[in-house]
Design a protein around this motif. Structure first.
Motif, PDB file in Angstrom:
ATOM      1  N   ASN A  81       0.822  -1.212   0.000  1.00 56.23           N
ATOM      2  CA  ASN A  81       0.000   0.000   0.000  1.00 56.23           C
ATOM      3  C   ASN A  81       0.858   1.265   0.000  1.00 56.23           C
ATOM      4  O   ASN A  81       0.637   2.203   0.764  1.00 56.23           O
ATOM      5  N   LEU A  82       1.877   1.257  -0.863  1.00 58.08           N
ATOM      6  CA  LEU A  82       2.769   2.387  -1.052  1.00 58.08           C
ATOM      7  C   LEU A  82       2.794   2.734  -2.532  1.00 58.08           C
ATOM      8  O   LEU A  82       2.001   2.209  -3.314  1.00 58.08           O
ATOM      9  N   ASN A  86       8.393   4.799  -3.286  1.00 54.82           N
ATOM     10  CA  ASN A  86       8.789   4.445  -1.920  1.00 54.82           C
ATOM     11  C   ASN A  86       9.679   3.205  -1.880  1.00 54.82           C
ATOM     12  O   ASN A  86       9.986   2.708  -0.786  1.00 54.82           O
ATOM     13  N   LEU A 209       5.828  -0.735   8.921  1.00 52.79           N
ATOM     14  CA  LEU A 209       5.214   0.083   7.859  1.00 52.79           C
ATOM     15  C   LEU A 209       4.426   1.252   8.458  1.00 52.79           C
ATOM     16  O   LEU A 209       4.442   2.358   7.921  1.00 52.79           O
ATOM     17  N   SER A 210       3.768   1.001   9.578  1.00 53.45           N
ATOM     18  CA  SER A 210       3.025   2.084  10.225  1.00 53.45           C
ATOM     19  C   SER A 210       3.984   3.134  10.775  1.00 53.45           C
ATOM     20  O   SER A 210       3.660   4.333  10.820  1.00 53.45           O
ATOM     21  N   LYS A 213       5.131   5.384   7.822  1.00 51.58           N
ATOM     22  CA  LYS A 213       4.117   6.355   7.374  1.00 51.58           C
ATOM     23  C   LYS A 213       4.065   7.599   8.272  1.00 51.58           C
ATOM     24  O   LYS A 213       3.600   8.651   7.848  1.00 51.58           O
ATOM     25  N   LYS A 214       4.586   7.472   9.492  1.00 56.26           N
ATOM     26  CA  LYS A 214       4.629   8.623  10.406  1.00 56.26           C
ATOM     27  C   LYS A 214       6.029   9.230  10.499  1.00 56.26           C
ATOM     28  O   LYS A 214       6.173  10.416  10.806  1.00 56.26           O
ATOM     29  N   LEU A 216       9.427   9.649   8.369  1.00 51.99           N
ATOM     30  CA  LEU A 216       9.957   9.508   7.012  1.00 51.99           C
ATOM     31  C   LEU A 216      11.394   8.994   6.977  1.00 51.99           C
ATOM     32  O   LEU A 216      11.785   8.306   6.024  1.00 51.99           O
ATOM     33  N   SER A 241      10.990   6.575   2.481  1.00 51.82           N
ATOM     34  CA  SER A 241      10.382   7.813   1.985  1.00 51.82           C
ATOM     35  C   SER A 241      10.817   8.093   0.546  1.00 51.82           C
ATOM     36  O   SER A 241      11.846   7.594   0.080  1.00 51.82           O
TER      37      SER A 241
END
Length: 370
Positions: A81-82, A86, A209-210, A213-214, A216, A241
């Motif tokens: 889901n990127l 990325n 992964l979470s 997402k917060k 970078l 990132s």
């Protein structure tokens, strides 16, 4: 010779010592019945879907590969889901670690990692003129408190091998959360998750992964070599990132991931049946070894990888050599200065039984137990 021809850092680098190959041992000892349980390879062999993809692509090897690994990145992006921006694909995880060091480390920059852990973290940092702080394990785990105390203005990278190699154990969600909370945003945390597919069976394994997402300045490294069984074609990838990807792609070799590796990676990514069978077999093999170790009061570290680290109570150099003569290749702990320990890869149930039988014979011969 009047001058030093070599880069200064070459003299300080300890070469990585790979495990003995089956072919090498056959030549040395003249024996045919050999089980290799040293390099954390897949005992079920390669993904069948990857084999088929390689066969189909073989007729195109006169054509240079896609330098951007476009299709493989697209499939990886869907899975995680990127976006493709990325993802960096490499010639195995080893090349990606080299690229990370080349991207971030100037002379005098610092990096932090555990000891023992995968040796390429330190060697790649040092080759770029950086300083590698190798922090001793505490209770067999990464000592994140000590990591945090080491951070200063020169710190660029923190490496977390999870599960750790050679110990096989994981850093938990809570432990990773503590690290992330206490590391400055301008320090890059590298999560090496080469054994991810085995580790996620543990519900306390972190979701990095979470974190990405917060945060970078995070890199997640994974590979097809282990669970997919395609170590020989060399393909791994990292998730990070867009800014870091852009920087890393500037220094990559043009055609670093070959055509066969790219199609094999795509096929292996979708071979969920092979992955499931591999993971199931892995834990059966581990259970079998744990049972033997417990029956004989051997200290071992609980593993969520495809190998186990065990204290056999005698010099690993001696055990290693005696097992070699019996056709069993393992990884001796003296390579990490853990003299009485062995790292043993999981195998088929037959291979695992054979290892246990041969090890039992060696230890009884040397009166480690009656």
């Amino acid at each position: 010779m009047g001058k030093n021809l070599f880069k200064n850092e070459v003299s300080s680098i300890k070469p990585y010592i790979p495990g003995k190959s089956i072919e090498e041992l056959k030549r040395e000892l003249g024996i045919e019945d050999i089980e290799k349980l040293a390099s954390n390879e897949n005992p079920l062999g390669p993904s069948p879907k990857a084999i088929e993809a390689i066969k189909k692509e073989a007729e195109n090897i006169h054509i240079y590969p896609d330098p951007n690994s476009t299709k493989l990145k697209e499939e990886l992006a869907k899975k995680h889901n990127l976006t493709s921006e990325n993802i960096v694909v490499g010639n195995g995880g080893e090349e990606l670690l080299k690229m990370i060091a080349q991207t971030f480390i100037n002379s005098g920059d610092e990096a932090i990692m555990a000891n023992p852990s995968f040796g390429k973290y330190a060697s790649e940092v040092m080759f770029m003129g950086g300083i590698a702080h190798q922090v001793e394990l505490k209770n067999y785990k990464h000592d994140f408190k000590a990591f945090i105390e080491r951070i200063n203005d020169k710190t660029k990278l923190i490496f977390v091998c999870n599960p750790n190699n050679p110990t096989g154990n994981i850093m938990t969600k809570e432990e990773i959360e503590y690290l992330v909370k206490n590391v400055p945003d301008d320090v890059v945390i590298v999560f090496d998750e080469a054994y991810y597919d085995y580790a996620i069976k543990n519900t306390d394994y972190p979701d990095t992964l979470s974190i990405l997402k917060k945060r970078l300045n995070t890199i997640i490294l994974r590979t097809f070599s282990k669970v997919s069984g395609i170590a020989a074609v060399r393909v791994g990838y990292l998730l990070t990132s867009k800014e870091i990807c852009e920087a890393m792609n500037k220094i990559k070799l043009v055609f670093h991931v070959n055509r066969l590796a790219q199609v094999a990676g795509i096929a292996a990514l979708h071979d969920t049946e092979h992955t499931q069978k591999t993971v199931e077999l892995n834990y059966k093999s581990i259970d079998m070894m744990e049972k033997y170790f417990e029956e004989n009061n051997f200290e071992y570290i609980k593993s969520n990888a495809n190998f186990i680290f065990v204290n056999v109570g005698m010099d690993s150099r001696v055990v290693f050599e005696k097992l070699l003569k019996k056709g069993i290749i393992v990884r001796p702990g003296y390579l990490w200065n853990w003299d009485n320990w062995l790292r043993v890869s999981t195998g088929t149930l037959e291979q695992t039984k054979k290892f246990i039988t041969k090890l039992d014979g060696v230890l009884k011969e040397n009166k480690i137990y009656a």
